[in-house]
Motif scaffolding. Structure first.
Motif, mmCIF file in Angstrom:
data_model
loop_
_atom_site.group_PDB
_atom_site.id
_atom_site.type_symbol
_atom_site.label_atom_id
_atom_site.label_comp_id
_atom_site.label_asym_id
_atom_site.label_seq_id
_atom_site.Cartn_x
_atom_site.Cartn_y
_atom_site.Cartn_z
ATOM 1 N N VAL A 37 22.755 80.640 85.819
ATOM 2 C CA VAL A 37 21.610 79.582 86.961
ATOM 3 C C VAL A 37 20.193 78.880 85.757
ATOM 4 O O VAL A 37 20.077 79.983 85.148
ATOM 5 N N TYR A 38 20.484 78.584 85.728
ATOM 6 C CA TYR A 38 19.028 76.808 84.676
ATOM 7 C C TYR A 38 18.125 76.689 85.876
ATOM 8 O O TYR A 38 18.598 76.038 86.488
ATOM 9 N N LYS A 39 17.297 76.849 85.604
ATOM 10 C CA LYS A 39 15.706 76.287 86.473
ATOM 11 C C LYS A 39 14.377 76.306 86.401
ATOM 12 O O LYS A 39 14.633 76.211 84.764
ATOM 13 N N GLY A 40 14.493 74.758 86.551
ATOM 14 C CA GLY A 40 13.358 74.144 85.614
ATOM 15 C C GLY A 40 12.267 73.059 86.559
ATOM 16 O O GLY A 40 12.259 72.878 87.805
ATOM 17 N N ALA A 41 11.037 73.273 85.855
ATOM 18 C CA ALA A 41 9.611 72.061 86.686
ATOM 19 C C ALA A 41 9.852 71.719 85.392
ATOM 20 O O ALA A 41 9.632 71.331 84.195
ATOM 21 N N LEU A 42 9.380 69.856 86.186
ATOM 22 C CA LEU A 42 8.868 69.036 84.919
ATOM 23 C C LEU A 42 7.777 67.835 85.842
ATOM 24 O O LEU A 42 7.612 68.132 87.442
ATOM 25 N N GLN A 43 6.808 68.547 84.828
ATOM 26 C CA GLN A 43 5.441 67.609 85.474
ATOM 27 C C GLN A 43 4.999 66.446 83.952
ATOM 28 O O GLN A 43 5.322 66.857 83.261
ATOM 29 N N GLY A 44 4.717 65.758 84.403
ATOM 30 C CA GLY A 44 4.207 64.099 83.344
ATOM 31 C C GLY A 44 4.732 63.176 83.210
ATOM 32 O O GLY A 44 5.830 63.650 83.311
ATOM 33 N N GLU A 45 3.758 62.250 82.271
ATOM 34 C CA GLU A 45 4.857 60.969 81.909
ATOM 35 C C GLU A 45 5.738 61.566 80.577
ATOM 36 O O GLU A 45 5.425 61.780 80.107
ATOM 37 N N ARG A 46 6.916 61.339 80.813
ATOM 38 C CA ARG A 46 8.102 61.409 79.940
ATOM 39 C C ARG A 46 8.835 62.816 79.489
ATOM 40 O O ARG A 46 9.149 62.636 78.585
ATOM 41 N N ALA A 47 8.183 63.583 80.494
ATOM 42 C CA ALA A 47 8.630 65.084 80.628
ATOM 43 C C ALA A 47 10.190 64.925 80.655
ATOM 44 O O ALA A 47 10.984 64.296 82.269
ATOM 45 N N HIS A 48 11.087 65.133 79.929
ATOM 46 C CA HIS A 48 12.534 65.110 79.951
ATOM 47 C C HIS A 48 13.454 66.299 79.677
ATOM 48 O O HIS A 48 12.929 66.836 79.009
ATOM 49 N N THR A 49 14.332 66.972 81.018
ATOM 50 C CA THR A 49 15.409 67.746 80.858
ATOM 51 C C THR A 49 16.681 67.533 81.161
ATOM 52 O O THR A 49 16.939 66.709 81.279
ATOM 53 N N VAL A 50 17.231 68.122 79.980
ATOM 54 C CA VAL A 50 18.765 67.767 80.042
ATOM 55 C C VAL A 50 19.282 69.432 80.134
ATOM 56 O O VAL A 50 19.474 70.309 79.480
ATOM 57 N N TRP A 51 19.695 69.217 81.060
ATOM 58 C CA TRP A 51 20.827 70.240 81.358
ATOM 59 C C TRP A 51 23.034 70.474 81.584
ATOM 60 O O TRP A 51 22.843 69.315 82.169
ATOM 61 N N ILE A 52 23.507 70.851 80.669
ATOM 62 C CA ILE A 52 24.811 70.756 80.902
ATOM 63 C C ILE A 52 25.546 71.630 80.965
ATOM 64 O O ILE A 52 25.343 72.541 80.656
ATOM 65 N N GLY A 53 26.392 72.073 81.691
ATOM 66 C CA GLY A 53 26.515 73.156 81.464
ATOM 67 C C GLY A 53 28.017 73.032 82.561
ATOM 68 O O GLY A 53 28.860 72.358 83.428
ATOM 69 N N ASN A 54 28.592 72.869 80.932
ATOM 70 C CA ASN A 54 30.820 73.083 80.580
ATOM 71 C C ASN A 54 30.979 74.424 81.348
ATOM 72 O O ASN A 54 31.256 75.108 80.671
ATOM 73 N N ILE A 55 32.425 74.521 81.621
ATOM 74 C CA ILE A 55 33.136 75.763 81.969
ATOM 75 C C ILE A 55 34.697 74.546 81.850
ATOM 76 O O ILE A 55 34.805 73.855 82.491
ATOM 77 N N LEU A 56 35.491 75.263 81.249
ATOM 78 C CA LEU A 56 36.683 75.238 80.352
ATOM 79 C C LEU A 56 37.581 76.194 81.644
ATOM 80 O O LEU A 56 37.210 77.866 80.604
ATOM 81 N N ILE A 57 38.264 76.477 81.688
ATOM 82 C CA ILE A 57 39.335 77.266 82.826
ATOM 83 C C ILE A 57 40.454 76.975 81.760
ATOM 84 O O ILE A 57 40.579 76.203 82.428
ATOM 85 N N ARG A 58 41.444 78.249 81.087
ATOM 86 C CA ARG A 58 42.274 77.150 80.490
ATOM 87 C C ARG A 58 43.051 78.478 81.171
ATOM 88 O O ARG A 58 42.964 78.780 82.553
ATOM 89 N N LYS A 59 44.484 77.971 80.686
ATOM 90 C CA LYS A 59 45.576 78.028 81.796
ATOM 91 C C LYS A 59 46.078 79.800 81.727
ATOM 92 O O LYS A 59 46.455 80.579 82.682
ATOM 93 N N VAL A 60 45.522 80.067 80.621
ATOM 94 C CA VAL A 60 45.822 81.464 80.227
ATOM 95 C C VAL A 60 45.046 82.584 81.505
ATOM 96 O O VAL A 60 45.236 83.586 81.138
ATOM 97 N N ALA A 61 43.536 81.565 81.650
ATOM 98 C CA ALA A 61 42.495 82.573 82.307
ATOM 99 C C ALA A 61 42.981 82.809 83.665
ATOM 100 O O ALA A 61 41.841 82.689 84.860
#
Lengths: 393, 252
Positions: free
Chosen positions: A261-285
């Motif tokens: 769980v990631y939570k963010g707040a942004l304020q102001g000109e060109r405030a930039h946030t990036v959140w990437i959540g990659n989940i890989l569920i392999r065959k064995v898992a």
């Protein structure tokens, strides 16, 4: 008011996984070429603002590390070769590989097996300036059935590329709290690779407040069945700041779990946030359970939040897999409800933002950190939401 | 003293097909200490009346006036209306994650009174108000309305009514979705409130059930955005027996 739910990519395949999620970890720099900026893992990052951090040159700077290490815990330095022999997950991108290659030595924090620490292990990195770049490589090893809490605090001004490997052995429990409270001009790239042992439990808290550019990636994999990872993030981006958190959880063992769980707040000109959540569920898992969530609260015009959850599933034999992503301004209905009880608009906004973050803050379990973060949220609010209009307004 | 005068209130909402008028001239006076029930079929505009008086931004007032003790409510912001003595118990109370009931109640009380309540008596008051509504002590640690059952939400609304102690309370379908035990508990709370001198209540409901526990002084039938008929408590009995059909036909 509109809630944007980012479309997630979901693919179910039976055999090989070929995607940007599936980078092969290696210390070999040649396997991590200099990015052009168009690659999936780099396309959100302002490469130019990273300066020399992506170049294969030994950075000349040092950062001051202060460690409060309780008795029974060893803090030592080893060579890169000795560090590689400790195991752990090798770098997954060029930044991690460069940090490992150019770090003058490797700091090793060793918590022996069966050690149950009540005291906090505390490491402070204090930047002294951005003139010279700094590379650091740290290995944190939590021995079998040990339990520990670590607080890693970054502050000051720096041009800092760090690589952290966390090796959590079978049955160990660890809370890792990282606070990036940099000065306004700091540039920080970090990669934290966590290997979760059989039935081990890891909670990672990542807080990013300061800095010009902060790009961290947290990569999790499992060395046995039954391991559990929880990843919580909290960030507050002001005008001009780029804050990027990337997560990759590789469910490579059965009956493992992840909750992000990631939570963010942004304020102001060109405030930039990036959140990437990659989940890989392999065959064995088989039998794994995963959930990831990112919420962004946009407090003013001119700010941008990118949020991309990815779920790649190679087996349907799982307990559960879900994700959610929402980026929105204040909820009019929430504000109306609070104001209908006499609470002023600003006070209502203040309550909503504190509530938004408090959901995460209260899980940290370190009173000093929790109090500090509440004060930080209040200070950030004072810049915008709670600001009194000037005489001309 | 408390007197709420709604005069020729006209309200519209924005829709995809342009503005749509919902309230078509509502006139209603709740005099000092009176309880009025507004009954009407779904879609008649009952809730719009409640939310318009409270100042919800979705509703645009195009005409009329709402006076609380002679002061024009329509010129006040939402929070000013509450501080002036209006309270709206909502049909669908809103979740506020991460904000505890205790923090919310204390913040609201401080805003209404203009000063923080005395800590010792306040905690006692909160525990009593929650206890009276069969909400246990751990309730105050939960996030506002988050994960509450339907009944808990309504009981929490009435606990707020008792703690914030307004002049006039508007209860929007507070009875809906309550089982009979919860309905009794909630009604007792409303009756404690209006048992005090000078408190006004506007009870909005679809069903007559709650009127067995809360006796109104006046009953109004609300159809198609206006009051179609007014009477005493006996009007509710007639509605119970005959339904709204005769008013709906007349409104066409």
């Amino acid at each position: 008011m509109a809630t944007l739910v980012t479309e997630a990519l979901e693919t179910v395949r039976n055999d090989h996984v070929e995607s940007h999620l599936h980078t092969t970890p290696t210390f070999d720099l040649a396997a991590h070429p200099t990015p052009s900026g168009r690659e999936e893992i780099w396309r959100f990052t302002p490469l130019r603002r990273l300066g020399s951090l992506l170049d294969d040159v030994a950075p000349g700077g040092r950062i001051e590390l202060q460690a409060d290490v309780p008795a029974g815990v060893a803090w030592s330095t080893v060579t890169a070769d000795e560090a590689a022999a400790l195991g752990g997950i090798a770098p997954l991108d060029r930044l991690g590989a460069l940090a490992a290659l150019h770090a003058p030595q490797v700091g090793v924090l060793d918590i022996p097996a069966d050690t149950e620490l009540t005291e906090l292990i505390r490491v402070r990195a204090i930047g002294a300036g951005t003139a010279d770049a700094v590379a650091e490589h740290t290995v944190i090893r939590v021995g079998r059935h040990a339990s520990a809490r670590l607080l890693l605090e970054n502050s000051g001004s720096a041009h800092y590329n760090e690589f952290v490997q966390v090796i959590v052995e079978d049955g160990a429990r660890v809370d890792l709290v990282t606070i990036n409270d940099w000065a306004d001009d700091a540039v920080h790239t970090g990669q934290t690779n966590i290997l979760v042992g059989r039935d081990a439990e890891v909670r990672h808290f990542e807080v990013t407040i300061g800095g010009d550019v902060v790009r961290t990636s947290t990569n999790v994999a499992y060395s046995g069945t039954g391991g559990a990872f929880e990843g919580f993030g909290l960030y507050f981006a002001d005008a001009g700041q780029h804050i990027e958190h990337r997560l990759f959880v590789d469910h490579n063992q059965p009956k493992t779990s992840s909750n992000v769980v990631y939570k963010g707040a942004l304020q102001g000109e060109r405030a930039h946030t990036v959140w990437i959540g990659n989940i890989l569920i392999r065959k064995v898992a088989e039998g794994i359970e995963t959930y990831e969530e990112n919420r962004n609260l946009i407090l003013s015009d001119g700010a941008q939040a990118d949020s991309v959850p990815n779920l790649e599933i190679e087996t349907g034999e799982i307990a559960g897999a879900g994700h959610a992503s929402a980026t929105a301004r204040f909820d009019d209905e929430q504000l109306f409800y609070l104001r209908s009880r006499g609470i002023s608009e600003k006070e209502a906004q203040r309550l909503v933002v504190h509530g938004f973050f408090d959901d995460l803050i209260r899980r940290i379990g370190i009173a000093e950190v929790e109090d500090k973060l509440r004060v930080t949220v209040e200070a950030e609010l004072a810049k915008n939401v709670l600001r009194e209009p000037g005489p001309g307004a | 003293m408390s007197k709420l005068e709604i005069k020729d209130l006209q309200v519209q909402v924005a829709t995809e097909d342009g503005p749509k008028q919902i309230l078509k001239g509502v006139t209603l006076t709740i005099a000092d200490g009176e309880t009025h029930a507004i009954m009407g079929p779904n879609g008649s505009g009952k809730s719009t009346l409640a939310y318009s008086v409270a100042g919800h931004p979705k509703y645009e007032v195009t005409g009329g006036s709402v006076l609380l003790d002679g002061e024009e409510v329509l010129e006040m912001s939402v929070d000013e209306r509450a501080r002036a003595g209006l309270f709206l118990a909502m049909q669908y109370p809103v979740e506020v994650p991460g904000v505890s009931v205790a923090n919310f109640l204390r913040t609201a009380k401080t805003a209404i009174d203009g000063e923080a309540p005395k800590l010792r008596t306040w905690v006692k008051d909160v525990n009593k108000a929650l206890g009276d509504l069969n909400l246990d002590a751990t309730f105050s640690h939960r996030s506002v309305n988050e994960g509450f059952s339907g009944g808990e939400k309504k009981r929490h609304e009435i606990a707020q009514l008792e703690l914030l102690d307004p002049k006039v309370a508007i209860l929007d379908e507070t009875d809906s979705g309550l089982d009979i035990d919860a309905l009794k508990v909630v009604s007792e709370g409303v009756n404690r409130f209006r048992g005090q001198p000078g408190k006004g209540v506007l009870l909005i409901t679809h069903y007559t059930r709650i009127l067995r526990y809360i006796q109104p002084d006046h009953v109004h039938v609300f159809v198609d955005g206006r009051v179609a008929e007014s009477g005493g408590a006996e009007l509710a009995d007639e509605l119970e027996a005959n339904g709204y059909d005769k008013y709906l036909v007349a409104a066409r």
